[in-house]
Design a protein around this motif. Structure first.
Motif, short mmCIF file in Angstrom:
data_model
loop_
_atom_site.label_atom_id
_atom_site.label_comp_id
_atom_site.label_asym_id
_atom_site.label_seq_id
_atom_site.Cartn_x
_atom_site.Cartn_y
_atom_site.Cartn_z
N PRO A 86 0.81 -1.21 0.00
CA PRO A 86 0.00 0.00 0.00
C PRO A 86 0.85 1.27 0.00
O PRO A 86 2.00 1.25 0.42
CB PRO A 86 -0.81 -0.10 1.29
CG PRO A 86 -0.40 -1.34 1.98
CD PRO A 86 0.66 -2.02 1.19
N GLN A 87 0.27 2.33 -0.47
CA GLN A 87 0.88 3.66 -0.49
C GLN A 87 2.10 3.72 -1.40
O GLN A 87 3.05 4.47 -1.13
CB GLN A 87 1.23 4.10 0.93
CG GLN A 87 0.05 4.13 1.84
CD GLN A 87 0.42 4.41 3.27
OE1 GLN A 87 1.58 4.48 3.63
NE2 GLN A 87 -0.58 4.58 4.12
N ARG A 88 2.10 2.98 -2.46
CA ARG A 88 3.17 3.03 -3.45
C ARG A 88 2.57 3.48 -4.78
O ARG A 88 1.48 3.08 -5.14
CB ARG A 88 3.82 1.65 -3.65
CG ARG A 88 4.38 1.03 -2.40
CD ARG A 88 5.65 1.71 -2.00
NE ARG A 88 6.13 1.09 -0.75
CZ ARG A 88 7.30 1.27 -0.26
NH1 ARG A 88 8.15 2.07 -0.84
NH2 ARG A 88 7.65 0.68 0.85
N ALA A 89 3.31 4.27 -5.50
CA ALA A 89 2.83 4.76 -6.79
C ALA A 89 2.77 3.63 -7.81
O ALA A 89 1.86 3.57 -8.62
CB ALA A 89 3.73 5.88 -7.31
N GLU A 90 3.74 2.75 -7.77
CA GLU A 90 3.76 1.63 -8.71
C GLU A 90 3.41 0.33 -7.98
O GLU A 90 3.45 0.26 -6.76
CB GLU A 90 5.13 1.52 -9.37
CG GLU A 90 6.19 1.09 -8.38
CD GLU A 90 7.48 1.85 -8.52
OE1 GLU A 90 8.51 1.20 -8.42
OE2 GLU A 90 7.45 3.06 -8.71
N HIS A 91 3.07 -0.68 -8.77
CA HIS A 91 2.73 -1.99 -8.20
C HIS A 91 4.00 -2.70 -7.75
O HIS A 91 4.88 -3.00 -8.55
CB HIS A 91 2.00 -2.83 -9.25
CG HIS A 91 1.83 -4.26 -8.86
ND1 HIS A 91 0.94 -4.66 -7.91
CD2 HIS A 91 2.46 -5.38 -9.28
CE1 HIS A 91 1.02 -5.97 -7.76
NE2 HIS A 91 1.93 -6.43 -8.60
N ILE A 92 4.13 -2.91 -6.45
CA ILE A 92 5.24 -3.67 -5.89
C ILE A 92 4.63 -4.85 -5.14
O ILE A 92 4.02 -4.67 -4.09
CB ILE A 92 6.11 -2.82 -4.95
CG1 ILE A 92 6.71 -1.64 -5.71
CG2 ILE A 92 7.20 -3.67 -4.31
CD1 ILE A 92 7.49 -0.68 -4.86
N PRO A 93 4.77 -6.06 -5.69
CA PRO A 93 4.18 -7.22 -5.02
C PRO A 93 4.96 -7.61 -3.78
O PRO A 93 6.18 -7.54 -3.75
CB PRO A 93 4.25 -8.31 -6.08
CG PRO A 93 5.42 -7.93 -6.94
CD PRO A 93 5.47 -6.43 -6.92
N ALA A 94 4.22 -8.00 -2.75
CA ALA A 94 4.84 -8.46 -1.51
C ALA A 94 3.80 -9.22 -0.70
O ALA A 94 2.59 -9.03 -0.86
CB ALA A 94 5.37 -7.28 -0.70
N TYR A 95 4.31 -10.08 0.16
CA TYR A 95 3.46 -10.71 1.16
C TYR A 95 3.43 -9.76 2.35
O TYR A 95 4.42 -9.11 2.65
CB TYR A 95 4.02 -12.07 1.56
CG TYR A 95 3.96 -13.05 0.42
CD1 TYR A 95 2.78 -13.74 0.17
CD2 TYR A 95 5.04 -13.27 -0.41
CE1 TYR A 95 2.70 -14.63 -0.89
CE2 TYR A 95 4.97 -14.16 -1.46
CZ TYR A 95 3.79 -14.83 -1.70
OH TYR A 95 3.71 -15.70 -2.75
N MET A 96 2.28 -9.68 3.02
CA MET A 96 2.13 -8.70 4.08
C MET A 96 1.47 -9.34 5.30
O MET A 96 0.50 -10.10 5.16
CB MET A 96 1.27 -7.53 3.59
CG MET A 96 1.06 -6.45 4.61
SD MET A 96 0.22 -5.00 3.94
CE MET A 96 -1.35 -5.67 3.49
#
Length: 167
Positions: A86-96
């Motif tokens: 969340p809160q990123r301009a681009e899509h950065i995939p991650a497990y959260m």
């Protein structure tokens, strides 16, 4: 050749009618996902030569490991799939994972001494990261295997995590 056949679950109503629950087959509840993660952690630790066991549901932790007579308590957190940070301009995939709170909707806050390590499980890729207290934040993001940058599962093996708590 197998002597049994798998059938979809069925329910018998009070009136004696059979109700086919085929549409419910394959549905994994949050409880089942959490249980699967706990078993995955315990299995990985056992296969690594550690004495690990699942804790009772009344415990504040999920898995315990006996390290030479000292019990290391693990809190297991599971996520089913990666998301965009969340809160990123681009899509950065991650497990959260949200790691400071417990219960449905994060209604409870963990006591400081409730567990020794966190075991963060990504169920879809069956990977585990073990975090010592110094690495525990409000929310933890770990990038998917094969990605670059950010935190990786390989950065958090069990043997490294126990160095901090066993000292």
């Amino acid at each position: 050749m197998s002597t049994f056949e798998l059938r979809p679950p069925q329910t018998i109503t009070p009136e004696g009618e059979t109700v086919d629950n085929t549409e419910r087959v394959g549905v994994v509840t949050d409880l089942a996902a959490g249980t699967a993660a706990e078993h995955l952690v315990c299995a990985e630790l056992l296969m690594s030569g550690h004495r690990a066991f699942l804790a009772d549901q009344n415990c504040a932790y999920d898995v315990a490991v006996d390290l030479g007579g000292r019990l290391i308590r693990l809190q297991v957190k599971a996520t089913r799939k990666q998301r965009s940070i969340p809160q990123r301009a681009e899509h950065i995939p991650a497990y959260m994972w949200h790691v400071r709170r417990a219960g449905k909707g994060g209604r409870r806050v963990y006591d400081d001494d409730a567990f020794d390590l966190l075991a963060l499980v990504a169920l879809d890729v069956q990977r585990i990261a073990y975090l010592p207290p110094s690495e525990q934040r409000q929310t933890v993001h770990i990038r998917p295997p094969g990605s670059t940058g950010g935190k990786q599962f390989d950065d958090y093996p069990f043997v490294a995590a126990i160095q901090e708590v066993a000292a």
